[in-house]
Design an enzyme around this catalytic site. Structure first.
Site, PDB file in Angstrom:
ATOM      1  N   LYS A 229       0.857  -1.197   0.000  1.00  5.69           N
ATOM      2  CA  LYS A 229       0.000   0.000   0.000  1.00  5.69           C
ATOM      3  C   LYS A 229       0.886   1.237   0.000  1.00  5.69           C
ATOM      4  O   LYS A 229       1.706   1.424   0.894  1.00  5.69           O
ATOM      5  CB  LYS A 229      -0.917  -0.012   1.221  1.00  5.69           C
ATOM      6  CG  LYS A 229      -1.754   1.241   1.345  1.00  5.69           C
ATOM      7  CD  LYS A 229      -2.780   1.140   2.456  1.00  5.69           C
ATOM      8  CE  LYS A 229      -3.521   2.450   2.617  1.00  5.69           C
ATOM      9  NZ  LYS A 229      -4.533   2.372   3.684  1.00  5.69           N
ATOM     10  N   ARG A 239     -10.813   9.849   2.117  1.00  8.25           N
ATOM     11  CA  ARG A 239     -10.659  10.515   3.417  1.00  8.25           C
ATOM     12  C   ARG A 239     -11.813  11.490   3.647  1.00  8.25           C
ATOM     13  O   ARG A 239     -12.225  11.695   4.779  1.00  8.25           O
ATOM     14  CB  ARG A 239      -9.286  11.174   3.503  1.00  8.25           C
ATOM     15  CG  ARG A 239      -8.177  10.122   3.545  1.00  8.25           C
ATOM     16  CD  ARG A 239      -6.771  10.719   3.618  1.00  8.25           C
ATOM     17  NE  ARG A 239      -5.768   9.677   3.398  1.00  8.25           N
ATOM     18  CZ  ARG A 239      -4.477   9.924   3.135  1.00  8.25           C
ATOM     19  NH1 ARG A 239      -4.038  11.160   3.080  1.00  8.25           N
ATOM     20  NH2 ARG A 239      -3.641   8.919   2.941  1.00  8.25           N
ATOM     21  N   LYS A 252       1.239  10.059   5.698  1.00  6.33           N
ATOM     22  CA  LYS A 252       1.345   8.657   6.117  1.00  6.33           C
ATOM     23  C   LYS A 252       2.632   7.998   5.604  1.00  6.33           C
ATOM     24  O   LYS A 252       2.726   6.779   5.505  1.00  6.33           O
ATOM     25  CB  LYS A 252       0.101   7.887   5.651  1.00  6.33           C
ATOM     26  CG  LYS A 252      -1.213   8.462   6.217  1.00  6.33           C
ATOM     27  CD  LYS A 252      -2.409   7.537   6.012  1.00  6.33           C
ATOM     28  CE  LYS A 252      -3.662   8.116   6.662  1.00  6.33           C
ATOM     29  NZ  LYS A 252      -4.842   7.205   6.575  1.00  6.33           N
ATOM     30  N   LYS A 283      -2.238  -1.462  -3.764  1.00  3.98           N
ATOM     31  CA  LYS A 283      -3.101  -0.282  -3.664  1.00  3.98           C
ATOM     32  C   LYS A 283      -2.255   0.982  -3.711  1.00  3.98           C
ATOM     33  O   LYS A 283      -1.247   1.043  -3.005  1.00  3.98           O
ATOM     34  CB  LYS A 283      -3.853  -0.372  -2.336  1.00  3.98           C
ATOM     35  CG  LYS A 283      -4.739   0.799  -2.034  1.00  3.98           C
ATOM     36  CD  LYS A 283      -5.322   0.633  -0.664  1.00  3.98           C
ATOM     37  CE  LYS A 283      -6.099   1.877  -0.331  1.00  3.98           C
ATOM     38  NZ  LYS A 283      -6.442   1.947   1.056  1.00  3.98           N
ATOM     39  N   SER A 309     -10.407   5.550  -4.399  1.00  6.83           N
ATOM     40  CA  SER A 309     -11.371   6.642  -4.535  1.00  6.83           C
ATOM     41  C   SER A 309     -10.957   7.693  -5.561  1.00  6.83           C
ATOM     42  O   SER A 309     -11.792   8.179  -6.326  1.00  6.83           O
ATOM     43  CB  SER A 309     -11.589   7.288  -3.168  1.00  6.83           C
ATOM     44  OG  SER A 309     -10.353   7.731  -2.624  1.00  6.83           O
ATOM     45  N   TYR A 347     -15.381   0.926  -6.542  1.00  4.17           N
ATOM     46  CA  TYR A 347     -16.668   1.571  -6.284  1.00  4.17           C
ATOM     47  C   TYR A 347     -17.591   1.424  -7.484  1.00  4.17           C
ATOM     48  O   TYR A 347     -18.775   1.711  -7.389  1.00  4.17           O
ATOM     49  CB  TYR A 347     -16.442   3.049  -5.934  1.00  4.17           C
ATOM     50  CG  TYR A 347     -15.520   3.209  -4.744  1.00  4.17           C
ATOM     51  CD1 TYR A 347     -16.014   3.084  -3.451  1.00  4.17           C
ATOM     52  CD2 TYR A 347     -14.151   3.422  -4.907  1.00  4.17           C
ATOM     53  CE1 TYR A 347     -15.164   3.188  -2.348  1.00  4.17           C
ATOM     54  CE2 TYR A 347     -13.304   3.529  -3.820  1.00  4.17           C
ATOM     55  CZ  TYR A 347     -13.807   3.407  -2.547  1.00  4.17           C
ATOM     56  OH  TYR A 347     -12.962   3.491  -1.475  1.00  4.17           O
TER      57      TYR A 347
HETATM   58  C1  PBG Z   1      -7.175   3.712   5.579  1.00  5.87           C
HETATM   59  C2  PBG Z   1      -7.625   3.375   4.208  1.00  5.87           C
HETATM   60  C3  PBG Z   1      -7.504   4.233   3.133  1.00  5.87           C
HETATM   61  C4  PBG Z   1      -8.104   3.608   2.075  1.00  5.87           C
HETATM   62  C5  PBG Z   1      -8.571   2.362   2.499  1.00  5.87           C
HETATM   63  N1  PBG Z   1      -8.253   2.230   3.827  1.00  5.87           N
HETATM   64  C6  PBG Z   1      -6.961   5.606   3.064  1.00  5.87           C
HETATM   65  C7  PBG Z   1      -5.647   5.903   3.617  1.00  5.87           C
HETATM   66  O1  PBG Z   1      -4.795   5.047   3.786  1.00  5.87           O
HETATM   67  O2  PBG Z   1      -5.462   7.082   3.917  1.00  5.87           O
HETATM   68  C8  PBG Z   1      -8.215   4.236   0.721  1.00  5.87           C
HETATM   69  C9  PBG Z   1      -9.268   3.733  -0.175  1.00  5.87           C
HETATM   70  C10 PBG Z   1      -9.634   4.655  -1.274  1.00  5.87           C
HETATM   71  O3  PBG Z   1      -9.005   5.714  -1.496  1.00  5.87           O
HETATM   72  O4  PBG Z   1     -10.592   4.323  -1.983  1.00  5.87           O
HETATM   73  N2  PBG Z   1      -6.799   2.754   6.406  1.00  5.87           N
END
Ligand code: PBG
Length: 358
Positions: A229, A239, A252, A283, A309, A347
């Protein structure tokens, strides 16, 4: 001749000698007769021939549908940065799971928008057996048991500062966070979750969860590790959806991966598999198809990608503006299958499943 790309050798043959084709790691095959013996357009002439020769396909069975849930009055509203996506109530989530069953989508994945009053520095709500996610897991498993329920394991929806881990003096604490995540995992397993999705990127979490699950009698609960990730700007709309955007202090990057890295993804996947992950995820998705390909080639395990997203927002925004045709959605998902993914979190899942049904 030096190896180049996947075809180490693909040279035009002389009249008496076919061109040779070598796929990486496989013996040289004399398969390509020269033009005009070989005319690759022959197999593209009709839809029937194209269908017969199609190498990869997308079906509803390859999809996991992420849902945003809330029990905050008035928050069950459209997410502005994700046109077509709304936060759902508990009842709304059950109806969505029923829709998934009708459409042949095997799994949904829950992301809570937590009551701001329950977001604390200690994140205690994350492992409350009666928290929103756990109530929705129970409600869905009671109503549509055949749909697999996947969860998110990370502290951000419960954290006052929007981070996936516990924070002290501005530092994300690894081992303390893992203890919290294990409690969260056990509560979700207890509620009936089929697939746990640790998305936190702490070290050692998969092993800790796996042994805790075994000890607590949840040997059959699967883990789909967010193994590779990346620290990505593509998560912005998510978010917004879970109410973490305005809270997040800093970034992060001390736990999510550097987008410049590729070998590190292989090490992370190897590590998570060794610790007991059943499936792994890359991801974001579209900008990381090379990682999907490498992971599937290297390990041959159930491999998933998350079309996140921001990817959804870009495609949906362009479709709504008429700048690209809706066909780009299925095309974007087919790319994951071609890269080797067994499935995709997206989605677009219900829309695509409907379109595939015709
Ligand atoms: C957080 C989490 C995130 C997503 C899934 N779980 C965002 C992040 O790490 O800030 C992102 C999913 C998306 O953007 O569709 N644990």
């Amino acid at each position: 001749m030096p190896a180049k790309g996947n075809f180490a050798h693909a040279r035009q043959g002389q009249d008496d000698m076919p061109a040779r084709c070598q796929l990486k790691g496989q013996p040289m095959l004399p398969v390509l007769a020269p033009f005009p013996t070989t005319r690759l357009r022959r197999m593209r002439r009709t839809a029937a021939l194209r269908d017969l020769a199609q190498e990869n396909a997308l079906t509803a069975k390859d999809l996991i549908w992420p849902l945003f849930i809330t029990d905050v009055p008035g928050a069950d509203a459209p997410v502005a940065s994700m046109p077509g996506v709304s936060r759902l109530t508990v009842e709304g989530a059950v109806r969505a799971a029923e829709t998934a069953a009708e459409l042949g989508i095997p799994a949904i994945c829950l992301f809570p928008y937590t009551d701001p009053g329950l977001r604390t520095e200690g994140c205690e709500e994350a492992w409350n057996p009666e928290n929103l996610s756990n109530r929705v897991i129970r409600a869905i498993k009671a109503a549509v048991p055949e749909v697999a329920v996947m969860t998110d394991i990370a502290l951000d929806p419960y954290n006052a500062n929007g981070h996936d881990g516990l924070v002290r003096d501005g530092v994300i604490l690894n081992d303390e966070t893992v203890e919290a995540l294990v409690k969260m995992a056990l509560a979700q397993a207890e509620a009936g979750a089929d697939i746990l999705g640790p998305s936190d990127m702490m070290d050692g979490r998969i092993g800790a969860m796996r042994s805790a699950l075994e000890a607590a009698g949840h040997a059959d609960v699967t883990i789909l590790s967010y193994a590779a990730k990346y620290a990505s700007a593509f998560y912005g709309p998510f978010r917004d959806a879970v109410g973490a955007a305005t809270r997040l202090v800093g970034d992060k990057k001390t736990y999510q991966m550097n987008p410049g890295n590729s070998d590190e993804a292989i090490r992370l996947v190897a590590r998570d598999l060794a610790e007991g992950a059943d499936m792994v995820m890359v991801k974001p998705g579209m900008a990381y198809l090379d990682i999907c390909y490498r992971v599937k080639q290297a390990f041959g395990v159930p491999t998933f990608a998350y079309q996140v997203s921001g990817e959804y927002a870009m495609i949906k925004g362009a479709v709504l503006n008429g700048w690209v045709k809706e066909a780009v959605i299925a095309e974007s998902l087919l790319a994951f299958r071609r890269a080797g993914c067994d499935g995709i979190l997206t989605y677009f899942a219900p829309d695509v499943a409907r379109a595939l049904r015709g």
